[in-house]
Motif scaffolding. Structure first.
Motif, PDB file in Angstrom:
ATOM      1  N   LEU A  26       3.861  27.095  13.043  1.00 60.85           N
ATOM      2  CA  LEU A  26       4.590  26.578  14.198  1.00 60.85           C
ATOM      3  C   LEU A  26       5.863  25.879  13.737  1.00 60.85           C
ATOM      4  CD1 LEU A  26       1.612  25.002  16.185  1.00 60.85           C
ATOM      5  CD2 LEU A  26       2.716  27.227  16.572  1.00 60.85           C
ATOM      6  N   THR A  27       6.876  25.907  14.600  1.00 60.66           N
ATOM      7  CA  THR A  27       8.146  25.239  14.346  1.00 60.66           C
ATOM      8  C   THR A  27       8.539  24.471  15.595  1.00 60.66           C
ATOM      9  OG1 THR A  27       8.858  26.996  12.852  1.00 60.66           O
ATOM     10  CG2 THR A  27      10.580  25.584  13.737  1.00 60.66           C
ATOM     11  N   ILE A  28       8.965  23.219  15.413  1.00 59.03           N
ATOM     12  CA  ILE A  28       9.433  22.408  16.538  1.00 59.03           C
ATOM     13  C   ILE A  28      10.956  22.454  16.569  1.00 59.03           C
ATOM     14  CG2 ILE A  28       9.336  20.268  15.189  1.00 59.03           C
ATOM     15  CD1 ILE A  28       8.579  18.827  17.831  1.00 59.03           C
ATOM     16  N   ARG A  29      11.495  22.592  17.795  1.00 57.58           N
ATOM     17  CA  ARG A  29      12.942  22.712  17.994  1.00 57.58           C
ATOM     18  C   ARG A  29      13.362  21.809  19.153  1.00 57.58           C
ATOM     19  NH1 ARG A  29      13.972  27.668  15.517  1.00 57.58           N
ATOM     20  NH2 ARG A  29      12.090  28.885  15.153  1.00 57.58           N
ATOM     21  N   LEU A  30      14.563  21.300  19.107  1.00 57.58           N
ATOM     22  CA  LEU A  30      15.105  20.519  20.209  1.00 57.58           C
ATOM     23  C   LEU A  30      15.987  21.416  21.061  1.00 57.58           C
ATOM     24  CD1 LEU A  30      16.126  17.208  18.397  1.00 57.58           C
ATOM     25  CD2 LEU A  30      13.997  17.731  19.596  1.00 57.58           C
ATOM     26  N   TYR A  31      16.054  21.135  22.373  1.00 57.78           N
ATOM     27  CA  TYR A  31      16.923  21.935  23.234  1.00 57.78           C
ATOM     28  C   TYR A  31      17.896  21.056  24.005  1.00 57.78           C
ATOM     29  CZ  TYR A  31      13.573  21.075  27.120  1.00 57.78           C
ATOM     30  OH  TYR A  31      12.754  20.515  28.072  1.00 57.78           O
ATOM     31  N   VAL A  32      19.047  21.673  24.368  1.00 60.82           N
ATOM     32  CA  VAL A  32      20.168  20.933  24.936  1.00 60.82           C
ATOM     33  C   VAL A  32      20.522  21.340  26.367  1.00 60.82           C
ATOM     34  CG1 VAL A  32      21.163  20.466  22.660  1.00 60.82           C
ATOM     35  CG2 VAL A  32      21.883  22.498  23.929  1.00 60.82           C
ATOM     36  N   ASN A  33      19.736  22.194  26.986  1.00 60.76           N
ATOM     37  CA  ASN A  33      20.005  22.581  28.362  1.00 60.76           C
ATOM     38  C   ASN A  33      18.839  22.176  29.255  1.00 60.76           C
ATOM     39  OD1 ASN A  33      18.440  24.622  27.022  1.00 60.76           O
ATOM     40  ND2 ASN A  33      18.862  26.032  28.704  1.00 60.76           N
ATOM     41  N   ASP A  34      19.087  22.102  30.551  1.00 61.55           N
ATOM     42  CA  ASP A  34      18.069  21.694  31.517  1.00 61.55           C
ATOM     43  C   ASP A  34      17.228  22.920  31.887  1.00 61.55           C
ATOM     44  OD1 ASP A  34      16.588  20.275  33.336  1.00 61.55           O
ATOM     45  OD2 ASP A  34      18.205  20.056  34.801  1.00 61.55           O
ATOM     46  N   ALA A  59       9.310  22.872  10.447  1.00 60.67           N
ATOM     47  CA  ALA A  59       7.992  23.512  10.400  1.00 60.67           C
ATOM     48  C   ALA A  59       6.909  22.460  10.623  1.00 60.67           C
ATOM     49  CB  ALA A  59       7.789  24.201   9.061  1.00 60.67           C
ATOM     50  N   LEU A  60       5.828  22.865  11.291  1.00 54.24           N
ATOM     51  CA  LEU A  60       4.689  21.983  11.568  1.00 54.24           C
ATOM     52  C   LEU A  60       3.439  22.553  10.888  1.00 54.24           C
ATOM     53  CD1 LEU A  60       5.269  21.461  15.420  1.00 54.24           C
ATOM     54  CD2 LEU A  60       5.871  19.883  13.570  1.00 54.24           C
ATOM     55  N   PRO A  61       3.232  22.271   9.598  1.00 52.13           N
ATOM     56  CA  PRO A  61       2.082  22.827   8.888  1.00 52.13           C
ATOM     57  C   PRO A  61       0.753  22.421   9.528  1.00 52.13           C
ATOM     58  CG  PRO A  61       3.605  21.751   7.365  1.00 52.13           C
ATOM     59  CD  PRO A  61       4.050  21.405   8.743  1.00 52.13           C
ATOM     60  N   GLY A  62      -0.192  23.341   9.541  1.00 50.79           N
ATOM     61  CA  GLY A  62      -1.500  23.086  10.139  1.00 50.79           C
ATOM     62  C   GLY A  62      -2.223  21.905   9.533  1.00 50.79           C
ATOM     63  N   ALA A  63      -2.039  21.670   8.245  1.00 54.93           N
ATOM     64  CA  ALA A  63      -2.733  20.572   7.572  1.00 54.93           C
ATOM     65  C   ALA A  63      -2.311  19.199   8.091  1.00 54.93           C
ATOM     66  CB  ALA A  63      -2.476  20.645   6.067  1.00 54.93           C
ATOM     67  N   ASN A  64      -1.169  19.120   8.760  1.00 53.60           N
ATOM     68  CA  ASN A  64      -0.664  17.830   9.233  1.00 53.60           C
ATOM     69  C   ASN A  64      -1.098  17.489  10.661  1.00 53.60           C
ATOM     70  OD1 ASN A  64       0.557  17.649   6.782  1.00 53.60           O
ATOM     71  ND2 ASN A  64       2.620  17.949   7.514  1.00 53.60           N
ATOM     72  N   TRP A  65      -1.945  18.298  11.254  1.00 52.48           N
ATOM     73  CA  TRP A  65      -2.436  18.022  12.603  1.00 52.48           C
ATOM     74  C   TRP A  65      -3.755  17.264  12.526  1.00 52.48           C
ATOM     75  CZ3 TRP A  65       0.140  18.802  17.097  1.00 52.48           C
ATOM     76  CH2 TRP A  65       1.279  19.604  17.036  1.00 52.48           C
ATOM     77  N   VAL A  66      -3.929  16.285  13.397  1.00 52.59           N
ATOM     78  CA  VAL A  66      -5.174  15.529  13.509  1.00 52.59           C
ATOM     79  C   VAL A  66      -5.808  15.916  14.845  1.00 52.59           C
ATOM     80  CG1 VAL A  66      -6.199  13.235  13.677  1.00 52.59           C
ATOM     81  CG2 VAL A  66      -4.232  13.610  12.169  1.00 52.59           C
ATOM     82  N   VAL A  67      -7.009  16.486  14.775  1.00 53.52           N
ATOM     83  CA  VAL A  67      -7.718  16.906  15.982  1.00 53.52           C
ATOM     84  C   VAL A  67      -8.916  15.987  16.167  1.00 53.52           C
ATOM     85  CG1 VAL A  67      -8.921  18.814  17.115  1.00 53.52           C
ATOM     86  CG2 VAL A  67      -6.950  19.287  15.639  1.00 53.52           C
ATOM     87  N   THR A  75      -7.984  16.283  21.627  1.00 57.76           N
ATOM     88  CA  THR A  75      -6.531  16.274  21.482  1.00 57.76           C
ATOM     89  C   THR A  75      -6.152  16.708  20.074  1.00 57.76           C
ATOM     90  OG1 THR A  75      -6.508  13.950  20.797  1.00 57.76           O
ATOM     91  CG2 THR A  75      -6.195  14.387  23.140  1.00 57.76           C
ATOM     92  N   ALA A  76      -4.957  17.219  19.958  1.00 54.17           N
ATOM     93  CA  ALA A  76      -4.361  17.523  18.660  1.00 54.17           C
ATOM     94  C   ALA A  76      -3.047  16.763  18.618  1.00 54.17           C
ATOM     95  CB  ALA A  76      -4.130  19.021  18.509  1.00 54.17           C
ATOM     96  N   ARG A  77      -2.860  15.978  17.571  1.00 53.94           N
ATOM     97  CA  ARG A  77      -1.656  15.158  17.421  1.00 53.94           C
ATOM     98  C   ARG A  77      -1.111  15.371  16.023  1.00 53.94           C
ATOM     99  NH1 ARG A  77      -1.105  10.534  14.933  1.00 53.94           N
ATOM    100  NH2 ARG A  77      -3.330  10.157  14.847  1.00 53.94           N
ATOM    101  N   TYR A  78       0.199  15.586  15.933  1.00 53.81           N
ATOM    102  CA  TYR A  78       0.822  15.720  14.622  1.00 53.81           C
ATOM    103  C   TYR A  78       0.736  14.363  13.944  1.00 53.81           C
ATOM    104  CZ  TYR A  78       3.703  18.028  11.161  1.00 53.81           C
ATOM    105  OH  TYR A  78       4.155  18.612   9.997  1.00 53.81           O
ATOM    106  N   ALA A  79       0.325  14.338  12.701  1.00 58.15           N
ATOM    107  CA  ALA A  79      -0.001  13.092  12.011  1.00 58.15           C
ATOM    108  C   ALA A  79       1.175  12.129  11.897  1.00 58.15           C
ATOM    109  CB  ALA A  79      -0.561  13.398  10.619  1.00 58.15           C
ATOM    110  N   THR A  80       2.381  12.650  11.813  1.00 50.81           N
ATOM    111  CA  THR A  80       3.559  11.794  11.674  1.00 50.81           C
ATOM    112  C   THR A  80       4.608  12.201  12.695  1.00 50.81           C
ATOM    113  OG1 THR A  80       4.617  13.283  10.103  1.00 50.81           O
ATOM    114  CG2 THR A  80       3.205  11.549   9.186  1.00 50.81           C
TER     115      THR A  80
END
Length: 129
Positions: A26-34, A59-67, A75-80
């Motif tokens: 997974l990859t996290i991206r920011l967006y600039v349009n409504d 990139a959001l590596p699977g190992a960094n998720w806390v479920v 819930t699943a939360r990214y650790a940082t």
């Protein structure tokens, strides 16, 4: 606005659950349009990804998720927090998460969007959950 899973993301997640498709990074991206997230019919083509100087998708590596599960709610939360740095001003509406194939898995608009960074830039921290 709360996290929204588009129709295409729901389908891809079901494919992962039943082992029809192998999960991808997974990859996290920011967006600039409504973007109207209420219909759940959105896809990657609806988003204009941020491109200000200093910005890079993360990139959001699977190992960094806390479920976890509490009182029957999982819930699943990214650790940082994920930090995005800009060296120029930028108006941001939210974030979206894509898989390796470019499918939008989910998106979330920032509270009180748009969020504006000053002309000199700055940082935005997002903690996907």
């Amino acid at each position: 606005m709360a996290l929204v899973v588009p129709d295409g993301g729901e389908r891809k997640m079901l494919e992962y659950i039943v082992n029809k498709s192998a999960p991808t990074a997974l990859t996290i991206r920011l967006y600039v349009n409504d973007v109207d997230l209420s219909s759940e019919g959105f896809s990657a083509s609806n988003f204009t990804e941020a491109s200000g100087a200093g910005y890079v998708a993360v990139a959001l590596p699977g190992a960094n998720w806390v479920v976890s599960t509490t009182s029957g709610i999982s819930t699943a939360r990214y650790a940082t927090g994920v930090t995005f740095n800009f060296s120029v001003g930028q108006q941001l509406y939210g974030y979206y998460v894509t898989n390796a194939g470019g499918d939008v898995m989910w998106a979330e608009e920032f509270p009180s969007a748009p969020f504006s960074l000053p002309a000199g830039g700055g940082s935005v921290v997002v903690q996907p959950q």
